[in-house]
Design an enzyme around this catalytic site. Structure first.
Site, mmCIF file in Angstrom:
data_model
loop_
_atom_site.group_PDB
_atom_site.id
_atom_site.type_symbol
_atom_site.label_atom_id
_atom_site.label_comp_id
_atom_site.label_asym_id
_atom_site.label_seq_id
_atom_site.Cartn_x
_atom_site.Cartn_y
_atom_site.Cartn_z
ATOM 1 N N GLY A 185 0.977 -1.221 0.146
ATOM 2 C CA GLY A 185 0.058 0.132 0.000
ATOM 3 C C GLY A 185 0.606 1.228 -0.165
ATOM 4 N N LYS A 186 1.986 1.051 0.012
ATOM 5 C CA LYS A 186 2.922 2.481 0.048
ATOM 6 C C LYS A 186 3.042 3.112 -1.320
ATOM 7 C CE LYS A 186 3.890 1.820 4.287
ATOM 8 N NZ LYS A 186 5.201 1.374 4.849
#
Length: 376
Positions: A185-186
């Site tokens: 999710g970064k």
């Protein structure tokens, strides 16, 4: 309409042919551990950050741990870090027996309050970890000045700030070394766990390369008490594709954030503050309200899925009860933990989706028994 907190499928659909081709290339070459893809990603990410070296490892947590080990930080040493951060920042310190020493955060950016650092420095202090929280750089000039006066190392936790600038330089090159996470999710995320260390120090680069691979100096020759913490070839190949789009995606995140500011301005909620010298890449868009829990549930009923980063400050975590902190020691973080809410933000978020989120928040404010309350 359903709006997920993060939608990685949308991102994948945009780069599907490139990612699929990269995966097939790794399978064809059988370069699953180490190999060309990992080496190429390390070179490309170091160049992107304007650093000399990148060492790819299996997580941001290990990146922080290895930095501490490479600096000679040992059991009983103290490392100063913000109390308002993901627990991995502290675990990277305590996993080697060192002691995390917590500092409260600024009440507008949520980053470490640099005016409260020096009071925590003792004869056992070895380093300060500056976390670039939510995608906004910490106040690095102050951190570096304090560290220089007290002869301390500065470590950057840039796990949420890929590509962000502090003044004219990308984060990751201000301290002796910097940790990055490539969790899916970064802003720059793999399709599994991953991490990396950025440094301009050849000794740190060499040490961490040994630590990540069983302490090997060469095959079957082990000179360090290392472990298995390697980024695999598939993840490196995917990250190489995504790195080409990182600046474009960060720009889109900023546009989403700008539309949030425009749409939510006027509602009685606190919007995130951005300092002019700090380039925010909006890994998260965090608002504040006294009605946080009620708003969270209302948005969920509208199929808008949000997050809380972070609901429990580190000094309240059971694992750190032994540090003997108490309620009231970190008033800013304690208050914000009960009020913060992370809205969906990712490059593919559409304008009509942001309008839908804005309208839902507006409806909640109108129908709530008591209005949304701002502390400002």
């Amino acid at each position: 309409m359903q709006i997920n907190f993060v939608d990685l499928n949308k991102q994948y659909n945009h780069i599907k042919s490139e990612v699929d081709g990269a995966i097939q290339r790794v399978i064809k070459n059988s370069s699953f551990i180490g190999g060309e893809e990992v080496c190429s990603f390390e070179e490309e990410f170091a160049r992107y950050c304007d650093a000399r070296y990148c060492v790819a490892v299996n997580s941001g947590t290990d990146a922080l741990k290895f930095i501490c080990l490479a600096l000679g930080i040992k059991e009983g040493d103290e490392v100063i870090l913000p109390v308002n951060t993901f627990i991995a920042t502290a675990l990277g310190v305590s996993s080697i027996g060192a002691i995390p020493v917590f500092v409260d955060c600024e009440n507008d950016t949520y980053n470490i309050d640099t005016e409260k650092i020096e009071e925590k420095i003792t004869s056992r202090t070895k380093a300060i970890i500056a976390v670039h929280l939510y995608g906004q750089p910490a106040e690095m000039d102050s951190v570096l000045s304090i560290a220089q006066r007290h002869r301390l190392y500065v470590i950057e936790d840039a796990c949420q700030a890929h590509g962000a600038f502090y003044k004219t330089r990308r984060v990751g090159t201000f301290g002796i070394a910097s940790a990055f996470s490539f969790y899916p999710g970064k802003n720059l995320g793999a399709y599994g766990d991953g991490g990396g260390v950025i440094t301009n120090n050849a000794g740190i680069d060499e040490k961490i390369k040994k630590l990540r691979e069983y302490g090997q100096e060469e095959k079957y020759v082990h000179t360090e008490m290392g472990t298995n913490s390697r980024l695999d070839g598939l993840q490196a190949a995917i990250l190489r594709i995504k790195l080409k789009y990182l600046d474009e995606w960060n720009d889109k995140r900023k546009k989403v954030a700008a539309f949030y500011y425009e749409s939510l301005n006027g509602l009685q909620i606190n919007l995130p503050e951005t300092r002019p010298e700090r380039d925010h890449v909006y890994h998260l868009f965090v608002i504040e309200t006294d009605k946080r829990n009620e708003l969270l549930q209302y948005l969920k009923q509208k199929n808008i899925f949000c997050g809380i980063h972070y609901p429990i400050p580190l000094h309240y975590q059971g694992v750190y009860r032994g540090l003997a902190y108490k309620s009231g020691d970190f008033p800013v973080s304690e208050l914000s933990a009960s009020r913060i809410l992370s809205l969906p933000i990712y490059p593919e978020l559409e304008k009509e989706e942001i309008i839908y989120i804005k309208n839902a928040i507006d409806e909640f404010a109108l129908t709530s028994v008591s209005p949304l309350v701002s502390i400002n």
